[in-house]
Design an enzyme around this catalytic site. Structure first.
Site, PDB file in Angstrom:
ATOM      1  N   HIS A  80      53.655   1.222 -65.458  1.00 31.45           N
ATOM      2  CA  HIS A  80      54.690   1.755 -64.363  1.00 31.45           C
ATOM      3  C   HIS A  80      54.845   0.700 -63.429  1.00 31.45           C
ATOM      4  O   HIS A  80      55.983   0.530 -62.966  1.00 31.45           O
ATOM      5  CB  HIS A  80      54.326   3.110 -64.235  1.00 31.45           C
ATOM      6  CG  HIS A  80      55.509   3.922 -63.616  1.00 31.45           C
ATOM      7  ND1 HIS A  80      55.444   5.249 -63.950  1.00 31.45           N
ATOM      8  CD2 HIS A  80      56.517   3.581 -63.117  1.00 31.45           C
ATOM      9  CE1 HIS A  80      56.524   5.816 -63.327  1.00 31.45           C
ATOM     10  NE2 HIS A  80      57.318   4.642 -62.772  1.00 31.45           N
ATOM     11  N   LYS A 102      55.187   6.243 -69.635  1.00 30.19           N
ATOM     12  CA  LYS A 102      54.659   5.162 -68.619  1.00 30.19           C
ATOM     13  C   LYS A 102      53.050   5.410 -68.322  1.00 30.19           C
ATOM     14  O   LYS A 102      52.765   6.482 -67.701  1.00 30.19           O
ATOM     15  CB  LYS A 102      55.501   4.829 -67.467  1.00 30.19           C
ATOM     16  CG  LYS A 102      56.909   4.397 -67.770  1.00 30.19           C
ATOM     17  CD  LYS A 102      57.713   4.091 -66.680  1.00 30.19           C
ATOM     18  CE  LYS A 102      59.216   4.462 -66.965  1.00 30.19           C
ATOM     19  NZ  LYS A 102      59.686   5.661 -66.775  1.00 30.19           N
ATOM     20  N   LEU A 125      72.824   4.237 -61.170  1.00 33.03           N
ATOM     21  CA  LEU A 125      73.710   4.747 -60.587  1.00 33.03           C
ATOM     22  C   LEU A 125      73.516   4.545 -59.033  1.00 33.03           C
ATOM     23  O   LEU A 125      74.064   5.382 -58.338  1.00 33.03           O
ATOM     24  CB  LEU A 125      74.128   6.152 -60.932  1.00 33.03           C
ATOM     25  CG  LEU A 125      74.316   6.337 -62.606  1.00 33.03           C
ATOM     26  CD1 LEU A 125      74.315   7.716 -62.802  1.00 33.03           C
ATOM     27  CD2 LEU A 125      75.725   5.822 -62.764  1.00 33.03           C
ATOM     28  N   TYR A 137      56.086  11.651 -63.872  1.00 28.60           N
ATOM     29  CA  TYR A 137      57.324  12.486 -63.567  1.00 28.60           C
ATOM     30  C   TYR A 137      56.915  14.019 -63.945  1.00 28.60           C
ATOM     31  O   TYR A 137      57.778  15.114 -63.496  1.00 28.60           O
ATOM     32  CB  TYR A 137      58.430  12.257 -64.650  1.00 28.60           C
ATOM     33  CG  TYR A 137      58.942  10.988 -64.369  1.00 28.60           C
ATOM     34  CD1 TYR A 137      58.700  10.125 -63.438  1.00 28.60           C
ATOM     35  CD2 TYR A 137      59.831  10.366 -65.503  1.00 28.60           C
ATOM     36  CE1 TYR A 137      59.134   8.688 -63.190  1.00 28.60           C
ATOM     37  CE2 TYR A 137      60.328   9.033 -65.365  1.00 28.60           C
ATOM     38  CZ  TYR A 137      59.869   8.411 -64.276  1.00 28.60           C
ATOM     39  OH  TYR A 137      60.340   7.091 -64.155  1.00 28.60           O
ATOM     40  N   SER A 167      67.631   3.532 -61.909  1.00 31.84           N
ATOM     41  CA  SER A 167      68.501   3.787 -60.954  1.00 31.84           C
ATOM     42  C   SER A 167      69.951   3.043 -61.003  1.00 31.84           C
ATOM     43  O   SER A 167      70.435   2.496 -60.108  1.00 31.84           O
ATOM     44  CB  SER A 167      67.953   3.368 -59.638  1.00 31.84           C
ATOM     45  OG  SER A 167      66.789   4.393 -59.613  1.00 31.84           O
ATOM     46  N   ASP A 195      63.574   8.473 -71.528  1.00 37.27           N
ATOM     47  CA  ASP A 195      62.590   7.856 -70.806  1.00 37.27           C
ATOM     48  C   ASP A 195      62.032   8.666 -69.881  1.00 37.27           C
ATOM     49  O   ASP A 195      62.481   9.295 -68.946  1.00 37.27           O
ATOM     50  CB  ASP A 195      63.476   6.633 -69.785  1.00 37.27           C
ATOM     51  CG  ASP A 195      62.305   5.811 -68.998  1.00 37.27           C
ATOM     52  OD1 ASP A 195      62.017   4.929 -69.203  1.00 37.27           O
ATOM     53  OD2 ASP A 195      62.203   6.344 -67.718  1.00 37.27           O
ATOM     54  N   ASN A 211      58.653  -2.828 -63.206  1.00 39.84           N
ATOM     55  CA  ASN A 211      58.639  -3.332 -61.603  1.00 39.84           C
ATOM     56  C   ASN A 211      57.765  -4.582 -61.547  1.00 39.84           C
ATOM     57  O   ASN A 211      57.229  -4.944 -60.563  1.00 39.84           O
ATOM     58  CB  ASN A 211      57.874  -2.139 -60.857  1.00 39.84           C
ATOM     59  CG  ASN A 211      58.935  -0.888 -60.989  1.00 39.84           C
ATOM     60  OD1 ASN A 211      59.953  -1.002 -60.529  1.00 39.84           O
ATOM     61  ND2 ASN A 211      58.181   0.084 -61.297  1.00 39.84           N
TER      62      ASN A 211
HETATM   63  P1  NAP Z   1      70.128   7.302 -61.268  1.00 35.09           P
HETATM   64  O1  NAP Z   1      70.235   7.406 -62.908  1.00 35.09           O
HETATM   65  O2  NAP Z   1      70.849   6.178 -60.719  1.00 35.09           O
HETATM   66  O3  NAP Z   1      70.837   8.566 -60.373  1.00 35.09           O
HETATM   67  C1  NAP Z   1      70.550   9.719 -60.665  1.00 35.09           C
HETATM   68  C2  NAP Z   1      71.446  10.578 -59.777  1.00 35.09           C
HETATM   69  O4  NAP Z   1      72.868  10.447 -59.851  1.00 35.09           O
HETATM   70  C3  NAP Z   1      71.191  12.010 -59.647  1.00 35.09           C
HETATM   71  O5  NAP Z   1      71.177  12.484 -58.487  1.00 35.09           O
HETATM   72  C4  NAP Z   1      72.316  12.504 -60.534  1.00 35.09           C
HETATM   73  O6  NAP Z   1      72.663  14.025 -60.045  1.00 35.09           O
HETATM   74  C5  NAP Z   1      73.351  11.802 -60.187  1.00 35.09           C
HETATM   75  N1  NAP Z   1      74.495  11.601 -61.541  1.00 35.09           N
HETATM   76  C6  NAP Z   1      74.084  10.892 -62.399  1.00 35.09           C
HETATM   77  N2  NAP Z   1      75.170  11.015 -63.382  1.00 35.09           N
HETATM   78  C7  NAP Z   1      76.416  10.949 -62.335  1.00 35.09           C
HETATM   79  C8  NAP Z   1      77.541  11.113 -62.721  1.00 35.09           C
HETATM   80  N3  NAP Z   1      78.327  10.693 -63.518  1.00 35.09           N
HETATM   81  N4  NAP Z   1      78.630  11.419 -61.302  1.00 35.09           N
HETATM   82  C9  NAP Z   1      77.812  11.460 -60.097  1.00 35.09           C
HETATM   83  N5  NAP Z   1      76.572  11.706 -60.012  1.00 35.09           N
HETATM   84  C10 NAP Z   1      75.921  11.529 -60.999  1.00 35.09           C
HETATM   85  O7  NAP Z   1      68.782   7.555 -60.616  1.00 35.09           O
HETATM   86  P2  NAP Z   1      67.207   7.427 -61.192  1.00 35.09           P
HETATM   87  O8  NAP Z   1      67.014   8.833 -61.710  1.00 35.09           O
HETATM   88  O9  NAP Z   1      66.550   7.034 -59.779  1.00 35.09           O
HETATM   89  O10 NAP Z   1      67.060   6.420 -62.305  1.00 35.09           O
HETATM   90  C11 NAP Z   1      67.291   6.675 -63.517  1.00 35.09           C
HETATM   91  C12 NAP Z   1      66.088   6.882 -64.401  1.00 35.09           C
HETATM   92  O11 NAP Z   1      65.352   5.585 -64.300  1.00 35.09           O
HETATM   93  C13 NAP Z   1      65.242   7.879 -63.730  1.00 35.09           C
HETATM   94  O12 NAP Z   1      65.202   9.232 -64.245  1.00 35.09           O
HETATM   95  C14 NAP Z   1      63.641   7.454 -64.607  1.00 35.09           C
HETATM   96  O13 NAP Z   1      63.674   7.902 -65.994  1.00 35.09           O
HETATM   97  C15 NAP Z   1      63.918   6.023 -64.391  1.00 35.09           C
HETATM   98  N6  NAP Z   1      63.244   5.261 -63.296  1.00 35.09           N
HETATM   99  C16 NAP Z   1      62.166   4.851 -63.267  1.00 35.09           C
HETATM  100  C17 NAP Z   1      61.573   3.935 -62.415  1.00 35.09           C
HETATM  101  C18 NAP Z   1      60.170   3.183 -62.574  1.00 35.09           C
HETATM  102  O14 NAP Z   1      59.488   2.827 -61.534  1.00 35.09           O
HETATM  103  N7  NAP Z   1      60.027   2.487 -63.756  1.00 35.09           N
HETATM  104  C19 NAP Z   1      61.979   4.319 -61.170  1.00 35.09           C
HETATM  105  C20 NAP Z   1      63.002   4.940 -60.764  1.00 35.09           C
HETATM  106  C21 NAP Z   1      63.591   5.656 -61.939  1.00 35.09           C
HETATM  107  P3  NAP Z   1      72.675  15.084 -61.109  1.00 35.09           P
HETATM  108  O15 NAP Z   1      71.346  15.384 -61.970  1.00 35.09           O
HETATM  109  O16 NAP Z   1      72.677  16.352 -60.100  1.00 35.09           O
HETATM  110  O17 NAP Z   1      74.042  14.939 -61.951  1.00 35.09           O
END
Ligand code: NAP
Length: 260
Positions: A108, A75, A191, A50, A189, A45, A139
């Site tokens: 997006h 997106k 996590l 980005y 997000s 994704d 969203n």
């Molecule tokens: P997330 O995946 O919930 O969390 C990412 C964070 O968690 C990073 O700081 C990562 O750090 C850490 N992490 C990952 N695996 C881990 C584990 N097993 N143990 C401990 N920490 C861990 O947050 P996100 O990046 O916001 O969301 C994921 C994806 O969703 C994004 O990358 C993007 O592709 C998409 N997204 C889309 C939108 C939208 O508007 N459509 C908005 C936000 C996100 P490290 O990298 O240091 O491991």
């Protein structure tokens, strides 16, 4: 639990994916996506926003995994909404990715209704032209999707929304609406950006299941029927985040997480 699911278009999509937000610059994104594909991820994704499409695309093109086995999402950014600008923006994303098509192209963020209508016309034309294998939104609320369903020829296949136990109550109406209307919800997000992985409720379930807090949150998202797309730059966490198909959360554990 299956490792793939079917979209309303008939296409097959992996049940979990790899997020790439904040993987910058392109060289970092390229290394991370190459590791993610090696770890077993088949859904990648990204987004114009980005600023890493070139790096993501390079890893995909250089991968030993055939293109047809990878499910690539990008997106359309807000400033590119509108009929002509959406067509141009999609081609620009494909040029940066170095790919002929993406498997999923998403709006997006919602803007106003008129703009969504014009943009969706372009999205449908991108689908017909083969530049996008599937089209969807991100969203969008239930009301915003409902409005689209009144006029669209092709309904969105996916709505990508923030989804983790800490936003569950807020997102529940959208989730339920999408499930009822055969629109797959992708959980971003998942996590909760690793901010609450040591929360006592999560830690207790993780201990009982001999899993990590992150794995518990990803399993929770899967059991809600969503497709989580966790991001990490670290190969060991990439593998950890994929190892979520060998345990189940009970109804009581799901309820305890829902309540967060
Ligand atoms: P997330 O995946 O919930 O969390 C990412 C964070 O968690 C990073 O700081 C990562 O750090 C850490 N992490 C990952 N695996 C881990 C584990 N097993 N143990 C401990 N920490 C861990 O947050 P996100 O990046 O916001 O969301 C994921 C994806 O969703 C994004 O990358 C993007 O592709 C998409 N997204 C889309 C939108 C939208 O508007 N459509 C908005 C936000 C996100 P490290 O990298 O240091 O491991």
């Amino acid at each position: 639990m299956e490792r793939t699911l079917e979209l309303n278009s008939g296409a097959v999509m992996p049940a979990i994916g790899f997020g790439t937000w904040k993987l910058l610059p392109d060289a970092v994104a390229e290394t991370a996506v190459a590791s993610a594909i090696a770890a077993g991820y088949r859904l990648i994704d990204t987004a114009r926003l980005y600023q890493n499409e070139a790096g993501v695309g390079a890893a995909i093109r250089d991968s030993q995994v055939p293109r047809g086995e990878l499910f690539v999402t990008t997106k359309l950014w807000n400033s590119d909404q509108g009929y002509d600008s959406a067509l141009t923006a999609c081609q620009a994303s494909l040029d940066r990715l170095g790919l002929d098509s993406v498997d999923l192209y998403l709006i997006h963020w919602p803007q106003n209704s008129r703009l969504t209508r014009d943009t969706w016309r372009a999205m449908q034309d991108l689908l017909d032209a083969g530049q996008a294998g599937n089209i969807g939104v991100s969203n969008f609320s239930a009301e915003q999707i409902e409005e689209m369903l009144d006029y669209c020829d092709t309904p969105p296949a996916v709505n990508q929304i923030e989804f983790n136990p800490f936003v569950y109550e807020r997102q529940r109406p959208t989730l339920e609406y999408c499930l009822q209307n055969s629109i797959v919800v992708e959980a971003y997000s998942p996590l909760a950006q690793a901010e609450h992985l040591d929360h006592p409720v999560i830690a207790e379930i993780a201990k009982a299941r001999q899993k990590t807090g992150g794995q518990v949150l990803l399993r929770w998202a899967l059991q809600h029927g969503t497709v989580p797309i966790p991001k990490t730059a670290r190969p060991e966490r990439m593998r950890e985040n994929l190892a979520v198909f060998d345990f189940d959360l009970s109804a009581a554990e799901m309820a305890a997480l829902n309540a967060l």
